[in-house]
Write a protein that holds these residues in place. Structure first.
Motif, PDB file in Angstrom:
ATOM      1  N   ASP A  85       0.822  -1.208   0.000  1.00 22.83           N
ATOM      2  CA  ASP A  85       0.000   0.000   0.000  1.00 22.83           C
ATOM      3  C   ASP A  85       0.859   1.262   0.000  1.00 22.83           C
ATOM      4  O   ASP A  85       0.428   2.316   0.471  1.00 22.83           O
ATOM      5  CB  ASP A  85      -0.944  -0.003   1.203  1.00 22.83           C
ATOM      6  CG  ASP A  85      -0.194   0.002   2.537  1.00 22.83           C
ATOM      7  OD1 ASP A  85       1.053  -0.122   2.533  1.00 22.83           O
ATOM      8  OD2 ASP A  85      -0.862   0.118   3.577  1.00 22.83           O
ATOM      9  N   ALA A  86       2.063   1.160  -0.571  1.00 20.37           N
ATOM     10  CA  ALA A  86       2.985   2.305  -0.552  1.00 20.37           C
ATOM     11  C   ALA A  86       2.389   3.513  -1.275  1.00 20.37           C
ATOM     12  O   ALA A  86       2.541   4.657  -0.814  1.00 20.37           O
ATOM     13  CB  ALA A  86       4.320   1.921  -1.191  1.00 20.37           C
ATOM     14  N   ASN A  87       1.718   3.300  -2.391  1.00 21.70           N
ATOM     15  CA  ASN A  87       1.137   4.432  -3.120  1.00 21.70           C
ATOM     16  C   ASN A  87       0.081   5.145  -2.287  1.00 21.70           C
ATOM     17  O   ASN A  87       0.032   6.380  -2.257  1.00 21.70           O
ATOM     18  CB  ASN A  87       0.528   3.963  -4.442  1.00 21.70           C
ATOM     19  CG  ASN A  87       1.584   3.670  -5.490  1.00 21.70           C
ATOM     20  OD1 ASN A  87       2.595   4.363  -5.583  1.00 21.70           O
ATOM     21  ND2 ASN A  87       1.352   2.633  -6.278  1.00 21.70           N
ATOM     22  N   GLU A  88      -0.763   4.379  -1.616  1.00 21.01           N
ATOM     23  CA  GLU A  88      -1.804   4.996  -0.794  1.00 21.01           C
ATOM     24  C   GLU A  88      -1.185   5.748   0.388  1.00 21.01           C
ATOM     25  O   GLU A  88      -1.616   6.856   0.727  1.00 21.01           O
ATOM     26  CB  GLU A  88      -2.791   3.946  -0.311  1.00 21.01           C
ATOM     27  CG  GLU A  88      -3.690   3.375  -1.400  1.00 21.01           C
ATOM     28  CD  GLU A  88      -3.042   2.246  -2.201  1.00 21.01           C
ATOM     29  OE1 GLU A  88      -3.653   1.769  -3.168  1.00 21.01           O
ATOM     30  OE2 GLU A  88      -1.902   1.855  -1.858  1.00 21.01           O
ATOM     31  N   LEU A 117      -6.279   6.730   2.796  1.00 20.14           N
ATOM     32  CA  LEU A 117      -5.763   5.435   3.229  1.00 20.14           C
ATOM     33  C   LEU A 117      -6.797   4.326   3.064  1.00 20.14           C
ATOM     34  O   LEU A 117      -6.435   3.160   2.857  1.00 20.14           O
ATOM     35  CB  LEU A 117      -5.292   5.518   4.679  1.00 20.14           C
ATOM     36  CG  LEU A 117      -4.017   6.346   4.899  1.00 20.14           C
ATOM     37  CD1 LEU A 117      -3.756   6.538   6.387  1.00 20.14           C
ATOM     38  CD2 LEU A 117      -2.817   5.685   4.225  1.00 20.14           C
ATOM     39  N   LEU A 118      -8.073   4.664   3.124  1.00 18.91           N
ATOM     40  CA  LEU A 118      -9.110   3.645   2.936  1.00 18.91           C
ATOM     41  C   LEU A 118      -9.054   3.016   1.550  1.00 18.91           C
ATOM     42  O   LEU A 118      -9.475   1.865   1.371  1.00 18.91           O
ATOM     43  CB  LEU A 118     -10.506   4.248   3.143  1.00 18.91           C
ATOM     44  CG  LEU A 118     -10.947   4.548   4.568  1.00 18.91           C
ATOM     45  CD1 LEU A 118     -12.345   5.167   4.551  1.00 18.91           C
ATOM     46  CD2 LEU A 118     -10.944   3.285   5.425  1.00 18.91           C
ATOM     47  N   THR A 119      -8.553   3.749   0.568  1.00 15.40           N
ATOM     48  CA  THR A 119      -8.561   3.224  -0.797  1.00 15.40           C
ATOM     49  C   THR A 119      -7.528   2.125  -1.008  1.00 15.40           C
ATOM     50  O   THR A 119      -7.503   1.510  -2.082  1.00 15.40           O
ATOM     51  CB  THR A 119      -8.349   4.350  -1.832  1.00 15.40           C
ATOM     52  OG1 THR A 119      -7.057   4.942  -1.656  1.00 15.40           O
ATOM     53  CG2 THR A 119      -9.423   5.423  -1.688  1.00 15.40           C
ATOM     54  N   ALA A 120      -6.707   1.851  -0.001  1.00 19.65           N
ATOM     55  CA  ALA A 120      -5.760   0.737  -0.131  1.00 19.65           C
ATOM     56  C   ALA A 120      -6.490  -0.598  -0.161  1.00 19.65           C
ATOM     57  O   ALA A 120      -6.134  -1.480  -0.941  1.00 19.65           O
ATOM     58  CB  ALA A 120      -4.755   0.770   1.011  1.00 19.65           C
ATOM     59  N   GLY A 121      -7.498  -0.764   0.673  1.00 21.16           N
ATOM     60  CA  GLY A 121      -8.203  -2.041   0.722  1.00 21.16           C
ATOM     61  C   GLY A 121      -9.697  -1.931   0.530  1.00 21.16           C
ATOM     62  O   GLY A 121     -10.398  -2.945   0.428  1.00 21.16           O
ATOM     63  N   HIS A 122     -10.206  -0.693   0.492  1.00 17.94           N
ATOM     64  CA  HIS A 122     -11.635  -0.439   0.301  1.00 17.94           C
ATOM     65  C   HIS A 122     -12.504  -1.134   1.358  1.00 17.94           C
ATOM     66  O   HIS A 122     -13.636  -1.521   1.084  1.00 17.94           O
ATOM     67  CB  HIS A 122     -12.080  -0.832  -1.112  1.00 17.94           C
ATOM     68  CG  HIS A 122     -11.358  -0.074  -2.187  1.00 17.94           C
ATOM     69  ND1 HIS A 122     -10.227  -0.573  -2.788  1.00 17.94           N
ATOM     70  CD2 HIS A 122     -11.586   1.136  -2.740  1.00 17.94           C
ATOM     71  CE1 HIS A 122      -9.797   0.306  -3.688  1.00 17.94           C
ATOM     72  NE2 HIS A 122     -10.590   1.356  -3.671  1.00 17.94           N
ATOM     73  N   ALA A 123     -11.961  -1.288   2.546  1.00 17.36           N
ATOM     74  CA  ALA A 123     -12.732  -1.845   3.664  1.00 17.36           C
ATOM     75  C   ALA A 123     -13.214  -0.684   4.517  1.00 17.36           C
ATOM     76  O   ALA A 123     -12.404   0.042   5.098  1.00 17.36           O
ATOM     77  CB  ALA A 123     -11.874  -2.796   4.490  1.00 17.36           C
ATOM     78  N   VAL A 124     -14.515  -0.498   4.573  1.00 15.27           N
ATOM     79  CA  VAL A 124     -15.115   0.671   5.220  1.00 15.27           C
ATOM     80  C   VAL A 124     -15.974   0.204   6.384  1.00 15.27           C
ATOM     81  O   VAL A 124     -16.764  -0.733   6.254  1.00 15.27           O
ATOM     82  CB  VAL A 124     -15.967   1.471   4.219  1.00 15.27           C
ATOM     83  CG1 VAL A 124     -16.604   2.677   4.889  1.00 15.27           C
ATOM     84  CG2 VAL A 124     -15.113   1.903   3.027  1.00 15.27           C
TER      85      VAL A 124
END
Length: 211
Positions: A85-88, A117-124
């Protein structure tokens, strides 16, 4: 491009930016990043799609202007050679720096960082309306008609042209399987009703082809 910068200015003003000159410089810097030549999917077109979804469903958000700013920042750093998740994480750190320069309040900067940071795994988490809107907008392409989805998948492959095919197929399969393992790809009821089934069909079809 002028229209996009107008949208940036409006969102930044709405979020409390106090330095107009720096706000405009930050917007131009972010737009330049979205136009980097190595990008094939993570382009101005993707940014525009995300912003359009956010605008269409802004009433679902608690602080829609912060969601808009997170949309601008969420792929501001995009290096296909980066791992995990380095880009996020780097995009979130950049958001910290740029939004503070533009004079946004510290709580607004922190919230944009959290959303990015949520867009790394899209777990909300349940009840996170702003996170749900950003992640739903980011994943909108997954529910595209099959021909458009295939163009998206091909663009991703071009972004990772440096990766040998066996390694790419294995890595991409892990990403797709992770998305399919989410309890729901889309959280907002109107988007889930329209997009969940076609998105899962697209993901399953690409995953089967990779294997």
């Amino acid at each position: 491009m002028v229209d996009l910068l107008d949208r940036w200015r409006a969102a930044a003003r709405g979020a409390g930016a106090t330095d107009a000159a720096e706000r405009d410089r930050v917007g131009a810097e972010l737009l330049a990043r979205w136009r980097e030549p190595h990008r094939r999917h993570h382009t101005v077109a993707h940014l525009t799609t995300v912003l359009d979804v956010v605008d269409a469903h802004a009433s679902a958000a608690a602080r829609p202007d912060l969601v808009r700013l997170a949309a601008w920042c969420h792929d501001a750093v995009y290096d296909p050679r980066a791992g995990g998740d380095a880009n996020e994480r780097d995009s979130a750190a950049l958001a910290d720096t740029l939004l503070a320069r533009a004079g946004l309040p510290a709580d607004a900067v922190a919230e944009v960082r959290r959303l990015v940071l949520l867009t790394a795994g899209h777990a909300v988490q349940p009840g996170d309306a702003d996170g749900a809107l950003l992640c739903d907008a980011d994943l909108a392409v997954l529910a595209a008609p099959p021909e458009a989805y295939d163009r998206y998948a091909a663009a991703i492959r071009r972004e990772y042209a440096h990766v040998p095919d066996p390694a790419f197929r294995a890595g991409r399969a892990r990403v797709l399987a992770g998305l399919l393992a989410l309890p729901a790809l889309f959280r907002l009821p109107p988007l889930a009703a329209r997009w969940e089934a076609p998105a899962r069909a697209n993901l399953s079809r690409e995953l089967a082809a990779l294997r």
